[in-house]
Design an enzyme around this catalytic site. Structure first.
Site, mmCIF file in Angstrom:
data_model
loop_
_atom_site.group_PDB
_atom_site.id
_atom_site.type_symbol
_atom_site.label_atom_id
_atom_site.label_comp_id
_atom_site.label_asym_id
_atom_site.label_seq_id
_atom_site.Cartn_x
_atom_site.Cartn_y
_atom_site.Cartn_z
ATOM 1 N N ASN A 12 0.086 2.727 3.223
ATOM 2 C CA ASN A 12 -0.019 1.792 4.346
ATOM 3 C C ASN A 12 1.202 2.022 5.228
ATOM 4 O OD1 ASN A 12 -0.057 -0.387 6.087
ATOM 5 N ND2 ASN A 12 0.296 -1.935 4.502
ATOM 6 N N LYS A 14 1.907 0.631 8.005
ATOM 7 C CA LYS A 14 2.326 -0.571 8.750
ATOM 8 C C LYS A 14 2.564 -0.193 10.220
ATOM 9 C CE LYS A 14 3.992 -2.381 4.406
ATOM 10 N NZ LYS A 14 4.896 -3.249 3.673
ATOM 11 N N HIS A 96 -3.257 -8.502 4.011
ATOM 12 C CA HIS A 96 -1.907 -8.101 3.613
ATOM 13 C C HIS A 96 -0.968 -9.293 3.792
ATOM 14 C CE1 HIS A 96 1.951 -6.106 3.498
ATOM 15 N NE2 HIS A 96 1.351 -5.086 2.912
ATOM 16 N N GLU A 98 1.847 -9.514 4.983
ATOM 17 C CA GLU A 98 2.501 -9.557 6.300
ATOM 18 C C GLU A 98 1.568 -10.162 7.348
ATOM 19 O OE1 GLU A 98 3.698 -5.453 6.276
ATOM 20 O OE2 GLU A 98 5.124 -5.911 4.684
ATOM 21 N N GLU A 166 -0.008 -7.242 -4.577
ATOM 22 C CA GLU A 166 1.299 -6.948 -4.003
ATOM 23 C C GLU A 166 2.164 -8.204 -4.042
ATOM 24 O OE1 GLU A 166 0.970 -3.310 -1.187
ATOM 25 O OE2 GLU A 166 0.547 -5.094 -0.022
ATOM 26 N N GLY A 172 9.006 -3.867 0.098
ATOM 27 C CA GLY A 172 10.125 -3.411 0.925
ATOM 28 C C GLY A 172 11.493 -3.824 0.418
ATOM 29 N N SER A 211 7.234 -1.645 -3.412
ATOM 30 C CA SER A 211 8.346 -0.770 -3.813
ATOM 31 C C SER A 211 7.946 0.323 -4.806
ATOM 32 C CB SER A 211 9.510 -1.595 -4.368
ATOM 33 O OG SER A 211 10.043 -2.428 -3.353
ATOM 34 N N GLY A 233 6.642 1.978 2.458
ATOM 35 C CA GLY A 233 7.708 2.856 2.943
ATOM 36 C C GLY A 233 7.631 4.287 2.435
HETATM 37 P P1 13P Z 1 6.593 -1.001 0.198
HETATM 38 O O1 13P Z 1 6.025 0.129 -0.628
HETATM 39 O O2 13P Z 1 7.376 -0.533 1.379
HETATM 40 O O3 13P Z 1 7.324 -1.982 -0.668
HETATM 41 O O4 13P Z 1 5.348 -1.800 0.826
HETATM 42 C C1 13P Z 1 4.278 -2.145 0.013
HETATM 43 C C2 13P Z 1 3.178 -2.638 0.864
HETATM 44 O O5 13P Z 1 3.271 -3.696 1.461
HETATM 45 C C3 13P Z 1 1.978 -1.798 0.999
HETATM 46 O O6 13P Z 1 0.939 -2.472 1.616
#
Ligand code: 13P
Length: 249
Positions: A12, A14, A96, A98, A166, A172, A211, A233
Site C-alpha cells: 500500500n 498510501k 484503512h 488512516e 492492522e 509506520g 511495520s 513504507g
Molecule cells: P507500514 O508498513 O508503513 O507500517 O504501514 C502499514 C499499512 O498501513 C499498510 O496498509
C-alpha cells in the site's frame, strides 16, 4: 479443518509515488515469477494506477486504496470502484485506519464501499485493527469483532474478499505485536469469519499489516492464520518489498 490458502503479498503506497516510481513496479513485476508461493499486489495512488497496470503487464495485480460507494455522480474528488477497474485495478483497499481516522469512515461507510468494490468486480481488502488505547484497555478482540461484523460486505466470498489486520499503533511506528499476539487476533478473526461466512470463512485470506519489514517478515508470516502481508513504507522500493515477498519464494 485445514484449508490451503494461497497467500497475498500486498503493498500500500498510501499518498506516495510519482510517475518516476513506476520503475519500482516494473522491478517488482519482473521479479514476481520468483515469488511462486503467493499472489503479489501493489496499490499505488490512483494517479498511477493506469501506468502501474501497464508496467505490471499482468505479472502482478494493481489495486486502489479507497473507493466511493456509488458508481458515478456529483462527488468531487472521489473515485468509484468502477473507475478503478476501468484504470486497470483488480483490487481495492477499504476501511484503512488512516481513512477511518482522517475521514471519519464508520463501519457502515466501509461496508458500503466494500459492496461497491464487489459490484464493480474488484477483490476488496477490508482493514480492521485496534488503537493503542483500545489494546491497553483489553478491547482488541471486541473492537476487531465489531469492525468485522459491521464492515463485511454482503456477497463476500473467499475469492472476492481479503481481511487485513492492522493494529493502528503498529502502522509506520516500527512496533509490531508479538507473534503470539498476532496469532491470537488472527485466530479470532478466523473464528469470526467462519461464523459470519459459513462455507467461505475458513478460506478467506487474513493479512497482517503494520511495520512489516524484510527483517521481521519471515517470523510474522509463519504465524498461524497469517495468509500474507499488507506493507506500507517497505513497499515503496522493490528491494524492500521483494525482501518481504521472498518469504513466499
Ligand atoms: P507500514 O508498513 O508503513 O507500517 O504501514 C502499514 C499499512 O498501513 C499498510 O496498509
Amino acid at each position: 479443518m485445514t484449508t490451503k490458502i494461497r497467500p497475498l503479498a500486498a503493498g500500500n503506497w498510501k499518498m506516495n509515488g510519482l510517475s518516476a516510481s513506476i520503475g519500482e513496479i516494473k522491478a517488482i513485476a519482473q521479479a514476481a515469477a520468483q515469488i511462486g508461493g503467493a499472489d503479489v499486489l501493489i496499490c499505488p495512488p490512483a494517479t498511477l494506477i493506469a501506468a502501474a497496470t501497464a508496467a505490471a503487464s499482468g505479472r502482478i495485480a494493481i489495486g486502489g486504496q479507497d473507493c466511493h460507494a456509488k458508481a458515478s455522480g456529483a462527488h468531487t474528488g472521489d473515485i468509484s470502484a468502477e473507475q478503478l477497474k476501468d484504470a486497470g485495478a483488480t483490487f481495492v483497499i477499504v476501511g484503512h485506519s488512516e481513512r477511518r481516522a482522517d475521514h471519519g469512515e464508520s463501519d457502515e461507510v466501509v461496508r458500503a464501499k466494500a459492496e461497491a468494490a464487489l459490484r464493480a468486480g474488484l477483490t476488496v481488502i477490508v482493514c480492521v485493527g485496534e488503537t493503542h488505547l483500545q489494546r491497553e484497555a483489553g478491547q482488541t478482540l471486541a473492537v476487531v469483532g465489531g469492525q468485522l461484523s459491521g464492515s463485511l460486505p454482503h456477497g463476500a466470498t473467499a475469492k472476492n474478499m481479503v481481511i487485513a489486520y492492522e493494529p493502528v499503533w503498529a502502522i509506520g511506528t516500527g512496533l509490531t505485536p508479538t507473534p503470539a499476539d498476532v496469532a491470537e487476533v488472527h485466530g479470532f478473526i478466523r473464528h469470526e469469519l467462519v461464523d459470519l461466512m459459513p462455507g467461505e470463512g475458513a478460506a478467506v485470506r487474513i493479512l497482517y499489516g503494520g511495520s512489516v519489514k524484510p527483517s521481521n517478515a519471515a517470523e510474522l508470516m509463519a504465524v498461524e492464520n497469517v495468509n500474507g502481508a499488507l506493507v506500507g513504507g517497505a513497499s515503496l522500493t522493490a528491494k524492500d518489498f521483494l525482501g518481504i515477498a521472498s518469504v513466499y519464494k
